[in-house]
Structure formats: structure tokens, C-alpha cells
Design a protein around this motif. Structure first.
Motif: not given
Length: 176
Positions: A89-92, A116, A129-131, A137, A154-155
Motif C-alpha cells: 500500500q501507499e498513503s497520501c 478516500a 487521505e487515501k491509502s 493514488v 505521498r508515502s
């Protein structure tokens, strides 16, 4: 095929020492390999850190790099995995002007359709926030861009392997 470029997720278990990030990134830099994303965190074992690095290279290059990373004194063990071998996963987060939330019905639909969530709202701005996967993303970014994104962050990728990793026994022994 040795020369085929693939995306790999590299997992490095390490002692938590100053300067190690520089030395690991230098291994990629010397070979002119761009790091797509990097994340560091503690691992499942107390006192052991975990690096998660994403790169696009050939498997031959990947094997050489893993060998170099493993030679670092503080590195306990390094692994690499293909996309199909990991769950990731990524988060932003997006900061946008608050009036958009109330004046542009389409914004609310985009947020809902993308799964989101709104984490804060005030008079000047709201934060979304969105993962999810990179593609999710990227899509949300493209959909929100025409409305004017004030800030975006973004992570790096976070990932676990689908199969059991034998590192757990090694880490348990390291911790004793």
C-alpha cells in the motif's frame, strides 16, 4: 531473460544506526539506479529496523545489489520480491480549499468513489487521505488536480510478503 526490467520491492532488516541510509542509497547511486520509493520503520522484532525500497531494474542487477547491501555491517539480511510476491500500500494526503468541498459537488463524488476520506475541515482548507495501490493514488491525484491542490504528500511503499519469511527466526536470535 536477464536484461528485462521489473519492479522489485527490497526489504532490508538492520540495526538502527546513523549513516546506514546513506550507505544503502549509495549502493543504488553508484549503479545509477533510481529509487522509486523508500520507507523505514521498526520491524516486528524489538530493536530491528526495516527498510522497504522500490526499484525498477533487471534481476541480475537486483541480485548484485542485494549482495552489496548484505555486506553492510549493520544489515542483518536483505531480500527482494516481485510485485506478485507482496501485498503493498501507499498513503497520501491532499490539502484543498474548503470552498471546493461545498461548491463543487464533483469533489464529494471523487472522494466517495475513490474510497478516500476527509480527515479535517476548517474555513480555509480540508485534507483528504487515501491509502491504496500506486495506481489508485495516481488516479485520485489526476482527478483532483483540475480543482487546484494546495499541498500533496505521498508515502513510500509499505509491504509484506505473501509467503512466510524465514527472517523471523533470524531476527529472534539476533534480539537475544
Amino acid at each position: 531473460m536477464e536484461d528485462q526490467i521489473n519492479q522489485y520491492t527490497v526489504t532490508v532488516y538492520t540495526e538502527n544506526n546513523i549513516g546506514l541510509l546513506n550507505r544503502i542509497s549509495a549502493i543504488f547511486q553508484r549503479r545509477h539506479i533510481n529509487i522509486e520509493s523508500i520507507n523505514t520503520s521498526r520491524s516486528e522484532i524489538e530493536g530491528v529496523s526495516r527498510f522497504t525500497i522500490v526499484v525498477n531494474i533487471s534481476e541480475g542487477q537486483m541480485k548484485k545489489i542485494i549482495g552489496q547491501i548484505d555486506k553492510q555491517v549493520e544489515v542483518i539480511k536483505a531480500f527482494y520480491h516481485t510485485e506478485s510476491e507482496t501485498i503493498y500500500q501507499e498513503s497520501c494526503i491532499f490539502k484543498m480549499k474548503s470552498d471546493l468541498l461545498f461548491e463543487e459537488r464533483q469533489i464529494q463524488n471523487i472522494i466517495k468513489d475513490s474510497s478516500a476520506r476527509i480527515v479535517t475541515v476548517n474555513r480555509e482548507f480540508f485534507v483528504i487521505e487515501k491509502s491504496g495501490r500506486k495506481e489508485e493514488v495516481d488516479l485520485l491525484y489526476r482527478e483532483l488536480s483540475p480543482f487546484g491542490i494546495m499541498q500533496f504528500s505521498r508515502s513510500g511503499r509499505i509491504a509484506v510478503t505473501k509467503d512466510e519469511m524465514k527472517i523471523s527466526e533470524m531476527l529472534a536470535a539476533f534480539n537475544q
